[in-house]
Design an enzyme around this catalytic site. Structure first.
Site, PDB file in Angstrom:
ATOM      1  CE  LYS A   1     -19.200   2.952  -3.238  1.00 49.43           C
ATOM      2  NZ  LYS A   1     -19.380   1.593  -3.203  1.00 49.43           N
TER       3      LYS A   1
ATOM      4  N   GLY B   1     -14.566   4.699  -0.036  1.00 52.13           N
ATOM      5  CA  GLY B   1     -13.294   5.926   0.824  1.00 52.13           C
ATOM      6  C   GLY B   1     -12.157   6.136   0.004  1.00 52.13           C
ATOM      7  N   GLY B   2     -11.712   4.398   0.037  1.00 50.06           N
ATOM      8  CA  GLY B   2      -9.901   4.715  -1.025  1.00 50.06           C
ATOM      9  C   GLY B   2     -10.276   5.302  -2.027  1.00 50.06           C
TER      10      GLY B   2
ATOM     11  CB  ALA C   1     -13.854   9.114  -2.219  1.00 52.16           C
TER      12      ALA C   1
ATOM     13  CB  ALA D   1     -12.338  -2.145   4.504  1.00 48.54           C
TER      14      ALA D   1
ATOM     15  CG  ASP E   1     -15.786   2.101  -6.305  1.00 51.33           C
ATOM     16  OD1 ASP E   1     -16.883   1.089  -7.518  1.00 51.33           O
ATOM     17  OD2 ASP E   1     -16.409   1.177  -5.366  1.00 51.33           O
TER      18      ASP E   1
HETATM   19  P1  ATP Z   1     -16.149   0.330  -1.981  1.00 49.07           P
HETATM   20  O1  ATP Z   1     -17.169   0.190  -1.475  1.00 49.07           O
HETATM   21  O2  ATP Z   1     -14.493   1.251  -3.316  1.00 49.07           O
HETATM   22  O3  ATP Z   1     -14.943  -1.555  -2.416  1.00 49.07           O
HETATM   23  P2  ATP Z   1     -14.722   0.324   0.452  1.00 49.07           P
HETATM   24  O4  ATP Z   1     -14.834   1.246   1.069  1.00 49.07           O
HETATM   25  O5  ATP Z   1     -15.028  -1.173   0.903  1.00 49.07           O
HETATM   26  O6  ATP Z   1     -14.030   0.347  -0.636  1.00 49.07           O
HETATM   27  P3  ATP Z   1     -12.141   1.738   1.690  1.00 49.07           P
HETATM   28  O7  ATP Z   1     -12.482   2.430   2.076  1.00 49.07           O
HETATM   29  O8  ATP Z   1     -11.660   2.222   0.118  1.00 49.07           O
HETATM   30  O9  ATP Z   1     -12.978   0.115   1.282  1.00 49.07           O
HETATM   31  O10 ATP Z   1     -10.454   0.266   1.392  1.00 49.07           O
HETATM   32  C1  ATP Z   1     -10.420  -0.790   1.804  1.00 49.07           C
HETATM   33  C2  ATP Z   1      -8.343  -0.923   1.797  1.00 49.07           C
HETATM   34  O11 ATP Z   1      -7.925   0.340   0.978  1.00 49.07           O
HETATM   35  C3  ATP Z   1      -8.337  -0.005   3.195  1.00 49.07           C
HETATM   36  O12 ATP Z   1      -7.904  -2.080   3.837  1.00 49.07           O
HETATM   37  C4  ATP Z   1      -7.491   0.473   3.546  1.00 49.07           C
HETATM   38  O13 ATP Z   1      -6.111   0.241   4.536  1.00 49.07           O
HETATM   39  C5  ATP Z   1      -7.451   0.986   2.037  1.00 49.07           C
HETATM   40  N1  ATP Z   1      -6.160   2.066   1.790  1.00 49.07           N
HETATM   41  C6  ATP Z   1      -5.164   2.881   1.123  1.00 49.07           C
HETATM   42  N2  ATP Z   1      -5.702   3.956   0.947  1.00 49.07           N
HETATM   43  C7  ATP Z   1      -6.562   4.310   1.425  1.00 49.07           C
HETATM   44  C8  ATP Z   1      -7.689   5.070   1.753  1.00 49.07           C
HETATM   45  N3  ATP Z   1      -6.845   7.117   1.324  1.00 49.07           N
HETATM   46  N4  ATP Z   1      -8.704   5.837   2.053  1.00 49.07           N
HETATM   47  C9  ATP Z   1      -9.113   4.098   2.238  1.00 49.07           C
HETATM   48  N5  ATP Z   1      -8.869   3.160   2.357  1.00 49.07           N
HETATM   49  C10 ATP Z   1      -7.276   3.183   1.865  1.00 49.07           C
END
Ligand code: ATP
Length: 281
Positions: free
Chosen positions: A8, A99-100, A102, A94, A134
């Site tokens: 997103k 991503g997590g 989703a 991150a 999210d």
């Molecule tokens: P948001 O936009 O919801 O704040 P983000 O995109 O900033 O999320 P993510 O990619 O969801 O961040 O990852 C955040 C942390 O979650 C990372 O440090 C990662 O190691 C951990 N994590 C645990 N499971 C997952 C997963 N399936 N995919 C991505 N990160 C994950």
């Protein structure tokens, strides 16, 4: 079962205040992208939960959000089945692209079917809310205005087919750190959420591009001035608007079409950044 977990972006993001539960009250317009992680989800009769992720920075096993989602769903429903889940990560990690969340949402939906739980959407949304702010948006999977900590969703008309250039710098940021810095920094001007909503309702691309706004951007940009440089580069290369997504650090540029986004991306010179040309769905 093969499933997609979509990223997103936030077209606008306002923070209304801190909450006693540690979350923040937000008001944000969220838009799903075509960009997705690919997941293979299978039921296991053994009762074990196995999660393997392709990305070196994302834990496999119990540290993965998908494992937590599967475990929570199983205990809530008193189910004794297990699951084997493989995640091919395409969404930058991150990065402010959820991503997590989703992945967790896609796992909840798939396991509801594979385990034969028969949960309704409302029940899945409640489970998702307990995993992350999210996750309900990712379960719904449609353009929405999100309030509360992100779980109160009002559907909005989607604006599919817009070109999006995602620029992810080499570093990641911690969402918790960005919010805590936001709390200790002086308030600045916020987005005009109502105007963004009506721009989407009118499918007014120019207005959507002009109204892109995220109150967390100046906090992340204070830590990483590269954010401002990327925004400037996107606009100079021809994007109609550019803004950081979520707590960052991904910055996206918006274009009328994916073709235009490709031309803009070709003009960018941002060494060290991952550039992904994508589109809204
Ligand atoms: P948001 O936009 O919801 O704040 P983000 O995109 O900033 O999320 P993510 O990619 O969801 O961040 O990852 C955040 C942390 O979650 C990372 O440090 C990662 O190691 C951990 N994590 C645990 N499971 C997952 C997963 N399936 N995919 C991505 N990160 C994950």
């Amino acid at each position: 079962m093969n499933v997609k977990a979509r990223a997103k972006i936030n077209l606008s993001l306002d923070v209304l205040g801190a909450r006693p539960d540690g979350y923040h009250e937000i008001l944000t317009v969220m838009q799903p992208l075509e960009l997705h992680d690919k997941m293979k989800v299978e039921a296991l009769a053994t009762g074990a939960i196995e999660v393997i992720c392709s990305h070196p920075d994302v834990p496999s096993g119990p540290g993965n959000l998908v494992y937590r989602a599967a475990d929570l769903l199983r205990s809530e429903c008193g189910c004794s089945m297990g699951a084997s889940i493989y995640i091919k990560k395409n969404i930058p990690v991150a990065a402010g692209l959820a991503g997590g969340s989703a992945d967790a949402a896609a796992a909840l939906k798939a396991l509801n079917k594979l385990w034969g739980l028969g949960l309704e959407e409302r029940q899945l949304l409640q489970a998702g809310e307990r995993i992350g702010a999210d996750v309900p948006f990712c379960l719904a999977g449609k353009t929405a205005l999100a309030g509360g900590k992100g779980e109160i969703l009002t559907p909005l008309p989607s604006f599919p087919g817009l070109g999006v250039i995602l620029v992810k710098p080499s570093f990641g940021v911690s969402t918790a750190r960005v919010y805590s810095l936001y709390d200790s920094s002086p308030a600045g001007p916020g987005p005009n959420t109502g105007a963004m909503v009506s721009a989407l309702e009118k499918r007014d691309f120019e207005a959507v591009a002009a109204l892109l706004n995220n109150v967390l951007e100046r906090v992340t940009a204070a830590l990483h001035p590269e954010i401002n440089e990327i925004k400037k580069a996107l606009i100079e290369a021809g994007a109609a608007g550019a803004i950081m997504s979520g707590s960052g650090p991904t910055v996206f540029g918006l274009c009328r079409s994916p073709g235009e986004a490709l031309s803009v991306a070709a003009r960018l010179e941002l060494p060290g950044c991952r550039v992904i040309v994508n589109e809204t769905v």
